[in-house]
Write an enzyme that holds these catalytic residues in place. Structure first.
Site, short mmCIF file in Angstrom:
data_model
loop_
_atom_site.label_atom_id
_atom_site.label_comp_id
_atom_site.label_asym_id
_atom_site.label_seq_id
_atom_site.Cartn_x
_atom_site.Cartn_y
_atom_site.Cartn_z
N HIS A 77 -1.10 -2.41 -7.05
CA HIS A 77 -1.87 -2.08 -5.84
C HIS A 77 -3.37 -2.18 -6.12
O HIS A 77 -3.98 -1.28 -6.68
CB HIS A 77 -1.47 -0.67 -5.38
CG HIS A 77 -2.15 -0.26 -4.12
ND1 HIS A 77 -2.63 1.00 -3.91
CD2 HIS A 77 -2.46 -0.96 -3.01
CE1 HIS A 77 -3.19 1.07 -2.72
NE2 HIS A 77 -3.10 -0.11 -2.16
N GLU A 92 -3.82 0.37 -9.27
CA GLU A 92 -2.76 1.39 -9.27
C GLU A 92 -1.44 0.67 -9.57
O GLU A 92 -1.05 -0.23 -8.82
CB GLU A 92 -2.74 2.06 -7.89
CG GLU A 92 -1.90 3.30 -7.79
CD GLU A 92 -2.03 3.98 -6.41
OE1 GLU A 92 -2.39 3.30 -5.43
OE2 GLU A 92 -1.74 5.18 -6.33
N SER A 137 0.82 -1.22 0.00
CA SER A 137 0.00 0.00 0.00
C SER A 137 0.85 1.25 0.00
O SER A 137 0.34 2.35 -0.24
CB SER A 137 -0.85 0.05 1.28
OG SER A 137 -1.62 -1.08 1.42
N ASN A 151 -3.11 6.09 -1.28
CA ASN A 151 -3.01 6.13 0.18
C ASN A 151 -2.44 7.44 0.69
O ASN A 151 -2.68 7.80 1.84
CB ASN A 151 -2.23 4.93 0.70
CG ASN A 151 -3.12 3.71 0.71
OD1 ASN A 151 -4.28 3.80 1.10
ND2 ASN A 151 -2.63 2.58 0.25
P1 NAD Z 1 -3.81 -9.65 5.97
O1 NAD Z 1 -3.29 -9.49 7.34
O2 NAD Z 1 -5.27 -9.85 5.76
O3 NAD Z 1 -3.08 -10.87 5.21
C1 NAD Z 1 -1.69 -11.09 5.20
C2 NAD Z 1 -1.46 -12.57 4.94
O4 NAD Z 1 -0.06 -12.80 4.77
C3 NAD Z 1 -1.92 -13.48 6.10
O5 NAD Z 1 -2.73 -14.51 5.60
C4 NAD Z 1 -0.60 -14.04 6.66
O6 NAD Z 1 -0.72 -15.35 7.16
C5 NAD Z 1 0.27 -14.00 5.41
N1 NAD Z 1 1.71 -14.00 5.70
C6 NAD Z 1 2.37 -13.36 6.68
N2 NAD Z 1 3.70 -13.64 6.60
C7 NAD Z 1 3.84 -14.46 5.54
C8 NAD Z 1 4.96 -15.09 4.93
N3 NAD Z 1 6.19 -14.94 5.41
N4 NAD Z 1 4.74 -15.86 3.85
C9 NAD Z 1 3.48 -16.03 3.36
N5 NAD Z 1 2.39 -15.45 3.89
C10 NAD Z 1 2.58 -14.68 4.97
O7 NAD Z 1 -3.30 -8.37 5.16
P2 NAD Z 1 -3.95 -7.68 3.86
O8 NAD Z 1 -4.94 -6.66 4.29
O9 NAD Z 1 -4.34 -8.74 2.90
O10 NAD Z 1 -2.69 -6.85 3.30
C11 NAD Z 1 -1.67 -7.49 2.56
C12 NAD Z 1 -0.90 -6.46 1.77
O11 NAD Z 1 -1.82 -5.75 0.91
C13 NAD Z 1 -0.22 -5.39 2.62
O12 NAD Z 1 0.98 -5.01 2.00
C14 NAD Z 1 -1.22 -4.24 2.58
O13 NAD Z 1 -0.61 -2.99 2.81
C15 NAD Z 1 -1.74 -4.36 1.15
N6 NAD Z 1 -3.07 -3.77 0.91
C16 NAD Z 1 -4.05 -3.88 1.84
C17 NAD Z 1 -5.30 -3.32 1.57
C18 NAD Z 1 -6.44 -3.42 2.56
O14 NAD Z 1 -7.48 -2.76 2.37
N7 NAD Z 1 -6.34 -4.25 3.59
C19 NAD Z 1 -5.55 -2.66 0.35
C20 NAD Z 1 -4.52 -2.60 -0.60
C21 NAD Z 1 -3.28 -3.16 -0.30
#
Ligand code: NAD
Length: 283
Positions: free
Chosen positions: A140, A152, A119, A190
């Site tokens: 993104h 994005e 993000s 963001n």
């Molecule tokens: P989340 O916490 O829902 O999921 C993260 C996942 O990664 C979990 O299932 C966890 O078990 C897994 N994980 C952690 N360490 C790991 C590893 N070493 N190997 C493999 N898997 C691993 O988080 P999210 O909301 O899905 O966010 C993930 C990414 O997407 C982040 O970089 C976040 O900034 C970005 N993002 C989030 C959003 C949002 O609205 N939540 C929107 C756009 C981008």
């Protein structure tokens, strides 16, 4: 370059959604996480939501069939060696992403494109953890991935035209609108969005308004589909905090300082919808 086989690292909110949309357009998708239970739980949630949409006649049953048959859960990154594209969606931590990209660089064929769904983190710092910085790019997606329209694309200094164009084409294939952002902390979306979310949390922290009133006003006066605090719960408060920290550090400007109340919520484990409690309480 055509993208037929995709690996998704992390089966959380975003990784699950990304796997779902790619599988729904016929791409074979390997979905990787640390435990099989985590992946299975995500797949169950996806299937339940597709069932609801089929019942409401919003999608036809073929979409569910494509999603179920095209996603392959895995705990072994090595199966992704021949993927055309890997999209990483683990927690917003630079060292974690760099270490995953370093591993993928060793495992994957030289042509594989490595994309991050980060993000806010600078793509160039992730790209330089590999020996193929020209094939690293930011992709993104927004949440919920199946219904949000934009993708994005973050083009770092070393990202090649071929890599950028391949992601641009994937966005079109996914029926999303590709938008290019420079590789700055928070990118476009963001940088604009999270500062508003953080300011809304500051309003609660300073007693300017209640949680309910801040959200009510922003939905009614600005016509937002949801208030900034509901949005924060939806994104995940840990993710909001990580993004604010990246922007605070990256720009060195106090306007990006995370609100202390946000930190307290994260410390308490009140991360929003995903933990059942954030600014609001969920079933
Ligand atoms: P989340 O916490 O829902 O999921 C993260 C996942 O990664 C979990 O299932 C966890 O078990 C897994 N994980 C952690 N360490 C790991 C590893 N070493 N190997 C493999 N898997 C691993 O988080 P999210 O909301 O899905 O966010 C993930 C990414 O997407 C982040 O970089 C976040 O900034 C970005 N993002 C989030 C959003 C949002 O609205 N939540 C929107 C756009 C981008």
């Amino acid at each position: 370059m055509s993208i037929n086989t995709i690996g998704v690292i992390g089966s959380g909110l975003m990784g699950g959604g990304i796997a779902q949309v790619c599988a729904s357009i016929g791409r074979k998708v390997y979905l990787y996480d640390l435990e099989i239970g985590i992946i299975q739980k995500r797949l169950d949630t996806i299937i339940k939501s597709l069932d609801k949409q089929i019942a409401r006649r919003r999608i036809d049953a073929q979409v569910k069939e494509a999603v179920s048959s095209n996603i392959i859960p895995t705990l072994d990154m090595n199966v992704m060696a021949d993927c055309d594209l890997i999209i990483e969606a683990v927690a917003e931590k630079l060292e974690l992403k760099q270490s995953i990209f370093g591993k993928l660089d060793k495992i994957c064929k030289p042509e594989t494109i490595l994309a991050s769904n980060t993000s806010s983190l600078p793509i160039v710092q992730i790209a330089t953890a590999t020996n193929r910085p020209d094939r690293v790019v930011g992709a993104h997606f927004s949440q919920p991935v199946p219904s949000m329209k934009s993708l994005e694309i973050i083009r770092a200094l070393p990202t090649s035209d071929e890599t950028y164009n391949a992601i641009y084409q994937l966005a079109l294939d996914l029926n999303k609108v590709p938008v290019c952002s420079a590789d700055v902390p928070g990118f476009i979306s963001n940088r604009v969005l999270e500062i508003m979310v953080n300011e809304a949390i500051c309003c609660v922290y300073e007693g300017v308004g209640t949680i309910e009133d801040v959200d009510k006003l922003m939905t009614m006066c600005a016509n937002f589909p949801m208030g900034p605090l509901t949005l924060a719960d939806f994104i995940g408060l840990d993710t909001v905090l990580h993004i604010m920290e990246v922007m605070y550090k990256g720009y060195g400007d106090p306007k990006y300082r995370p609100c202390p109340l946000l930190r307290q919520y994260v410390d308490a484990g009140w991360l929003g919808r995903k933990t059942g409690r954030g600014f609001f309480v969920y079933d």
